[in-house]
Design a protein around this motif. Structure first.
Motif, PDB file in Angstrom:
ATOM      1  N   LEU A  10      -4.352   3.051 -23.099  1.00  0.00           N
ATOM      2  CA  LEU A  10      -4.401   4.040 -21.480  1.00  0.00           C
ATOM      3  C   LEU A  10      -4.720   3.024 -20.264  1.00  0.00           C
ATOM      4  N   LEU A  11      -3.688   3.548 -19.257  1.00  0.00           N
ATOM      5  CA  LEU A  11      -3.898   1.653 -18.602  1.00  0.00           C
ATOM      6  C   LEU A  11      -4.116   2.548 -17.790  1.00  0.00           C
ATOM      7  N   PRO A  12      -4.918   2.459 -16.060  1.00  0.00           N
ATOM      8  CA  PRO A  12      -5.140   3.023 -14.921  1.00  0.00           C
ATOM      9  C   PRO A  12      -3.811   2.712 -14.241  1.00  0.00           C
ATOM     10  N   ASN A  13      -3.667   3.844 -13.488  1.00  0.00           N
ATOM     11  CA  ASN A  13      -2.803   3.994 -12.456  1.00  0.00           C
ATOM     12  C   ASN A  13      -3.374   3.588 -11.075  1.00  0.00           C
ATOM     13  N   LEU A  14      -2.653   1.824 -11.119  1.00  0.00           N
ATOM     14  CA  LEU A  14      -3.387   1.044  -9.936  1.00  0.00           C
ATOM     15  C   LEU A  14      -2.676   1.572  -8.478  1.00  0.00           C
ATOM     16  N   LEU A  15      -1.350   2.332  -8.946  1.00  0.00           N
ATOM     17  CA  LEU A  15      -0.395   2.336  -7.955  1.00  0.00           C
ATOM     18  C   LEU A  15       0.369   3.626  -7.330  1.00  0.00           C
ATOM     19  N   SER A  16      -0.290   4.583  -6.501  1.00  0.00           N
ATOM     20  CA  SER A  16       0.503   6.156  -6.685  1.00  0.00           C
ATOM     21  C   SER A  16       1.743   5.775  -6.328  1.00  0.00           C
ATOM     22  N   ARG A  25      12.344  -3.966   7.549  1.00  0.00           N
ATOM     23  CA  ARG A  25      12.039  -6.001   8.893  1.00  0.00           C
ATOM     24  C   ARG A  25      10.555  -6.132   9.059  1.00  0.00           C
ATOM     25  N   TYR A  26      10.027  -5.465   9.754  1.00  0.00           N
ATOM     26  CA  TYR A  26       9.052  -5.847  10.432  1.00  0.00           C
ATOM     27  C   TYR A  26       7.169  -5.751   8.687  1.00  0.00           C
ATOM     28  N   GLY A  27       7.964  -4.910   8.395  1.00  0.00           N
ATOM     29  CA  GLY A  27       6.614  -4.433   7.389  1.00  0.00           C
ATOM     30  C   GLY A  27       6.279  -5.170   6.332  1.00  0.00           C
ATOM     31  N   GLU A  28       7.865  -6.167   6.193  1.00  0.00           N
ATOM     32  CA  GLU A  28       8.324  -7.392   5.198  1.00  0.00           C
ATOM     33  C   GLU A  28       7.577  -8.451   5.795  1.00  0.00           C
ATOM     34  N   MET A  29       8.000  -8.285   7.131  1.00  0.00           N
ATOM     35  CA  MET A  29       7.076  -9.981   7.618  1.00  0.00           C
ATOM     36  C   MET A  29       5.400 -10.058   7.231  1.00  0.00           C
ATOM     37  N   ASP A  40      -7.238 -12.103   0.955  1.00  0.00           N
ATOM     38  CA  ASP A  40      -8.238 -11.296   0.280  1.00  0.00           C
ATOM     39  C   ASP A  40      -7.652  -9.099   1.423  1.00  0.00           C
ATOM     40  N   LEU A  41      -7.752  -9.657   2.560  1.00  0.00           N
ATOM     41  CA  LEU A  41      -7.046  -7.991   2.903  1.00  0.00           C
ATOM     42  C   LEU A  41      -6.021  -7.740   2.277  1.00  0.00           C
ATOM     43  N   LEU A  42      -5.041  -8.415   1.611  1.00  0.00           N
ATOM     44  CA  LEU A  42      -3.825  -7.777   0.720  1.00  0.00           C
ATOM     45  C   LEU A  42      -4.374  -7.133  -0.341  1.00  0.00           C
ATOM     46  N   ASP A  43      -5.492  -8.072  -0.718  1.00  0.00           N
ATOM     47  CA  ASP A  43      -6.000  -7.230  -2.619  1.00  0.00           C
ATOM     48  C   ASP A  43      -6.804  -6.283  -1.673  1.00  0.00           C
ATOM     49  N   GLN A  44      -7.323  -6.462  -0.676  1.00  0.00           N
ATOM     50  CA  GLN A  44      -8.565  -4.714  -0.365  1.00  0.00           C
ATOM     51  C   GLN A  44      -7.502  -4.021  -0.287  1.00  0.00           C
ATOM     52  N   LEU A  45      -6.068  -3.503   0.459  1.00  0.00           N
ATOM     53  CA  LEU A  45      -5.371  -3.054   0.549  1.00  0.00           C
ATOM     54  C   LEU A  45      -4.644  -2.636  -0.694  1.00  0.00           C
ATOM     55  N   LEU A  46      -4.226  -3.033  -1.669  1.00  0.00           N
ATOM     56  CA  LEU A  46      -3.706  -2.808  -2.853  1.00  0.00           C
ATOM     57  C   LEU A  46      -4.695  -2.409  -3.561  1.00  0.00           C
ATOM     58  N   LEU A  47      -6.299  -2.899  -3.819  1.00  0.00           N
ATOM     59  CA  LEU A  47      -7.210  -2.453  -4.665  1.00  0.00           C
ATOM     60  C   LEU A  47      -6.992  -0.404  -3.993  1.00  0.00           C
ATOM     61  N   GLU A  48      -7.534  -0.881  -2.817  1.00  0.00           N
ATOM     62  CA  GLU A  48      -7.865   0.972  -2.293  1.00  0.00           C
ATOM     63  C   GLU A  48      -6.041   1.731  -2.209  1.00  0.00           C
ATOM     64  N   ASP A  49      -5.139   1.115  -2.838  1.00  0.00           N
ATOM     65  CA  ASP A  49      -3.704   1.658  -2.649  1.00  0.00           C
ATOM     66  C   ASP A  49      -3.593   2.711  -1.410  1.00  0.00           C
ATOM     67  N   LEU A  51      -1.675   0.036   0.919  1.00  0.00           N
ATOM     68  CA  LEU A  51      -0.707  -1.343   1.104  1.00  0.00           C
ATOM     69  C   LEU A  51       0.812  -0.340   1.371  1.00  0.00           C
ATOM     70  N   ASN A  52       0.938   0.365   1.018  1.00  0.00           N
ATOM     71  CA  ASN A  52       2.526   0.564   1.190  1.00  0.00           C
ATOM     72  C   ASN A  52       2.053   1.668   2.752  1.00  0.00           C
ATOM     73  N   GLN A  53       1.074   2.217   2.751  1.00  0.00           N
ATOM     74  CA  GLN A  53       0.860   2.864   4.061  1.00  0.00           C
ATOM     75  C   GLN A  53       0.590   1.829   4.954  1.00  0.00           C
TER      76      GLN A  53
END
Length: 90
Positions: A10-16, A25-29, A40-49, A51-53
């Motif tokens: 059983l693997l957790p679904n970390l990203l919905s 382009r600007y999102g990638e930048m 640190d902010l990137l990791d926090q956004l990833l963990l809270e799902d 980042l994409n938003q």
């Protein structure tokens, strides 16, 4: 938390996958900036799902700012559709 069964594990679904929005382009930048300067902010956004938003929102705001800037410059330089038809190089 949701889990997916993979070969008996059983693997957790970390990203919905239901809220995936396109990132331009600007999102990638912004992503590159976060990777290089704010991991640190990137990791926090990833963990809270979020980042994409976040990246999608940054991209949308940057595109709107660019459009407003181009429109303002066109007004200042008195560029309109009639001028473009008559003398496109000017």
């Amino acid at each position: 938390m949701q889990y997916t069964n993979v070969n008996g594990y059983l693997l957790p679904n970390l990203l919905s996958t239901d809220t995936v929005r396109p990132i331009g382009r600007y999102g990638e930048m912004r992503r590159q900036f976060l990777e290089n300067h704010r991991p640190d902010l990137l990791d926090q956004l990833l963990l809270e799902d979020r980042l994409n938003q976040h990246l999608s929102q940054v991209d949308e705001e940057a595109r709107q700012a660019v459009q407003e800037c181009v429109a303002r410059m066109a007004r200042q330089q008195q560029v309109d559709e009639a001028l473009k038809r008559v003398n496109p190089m000017e």
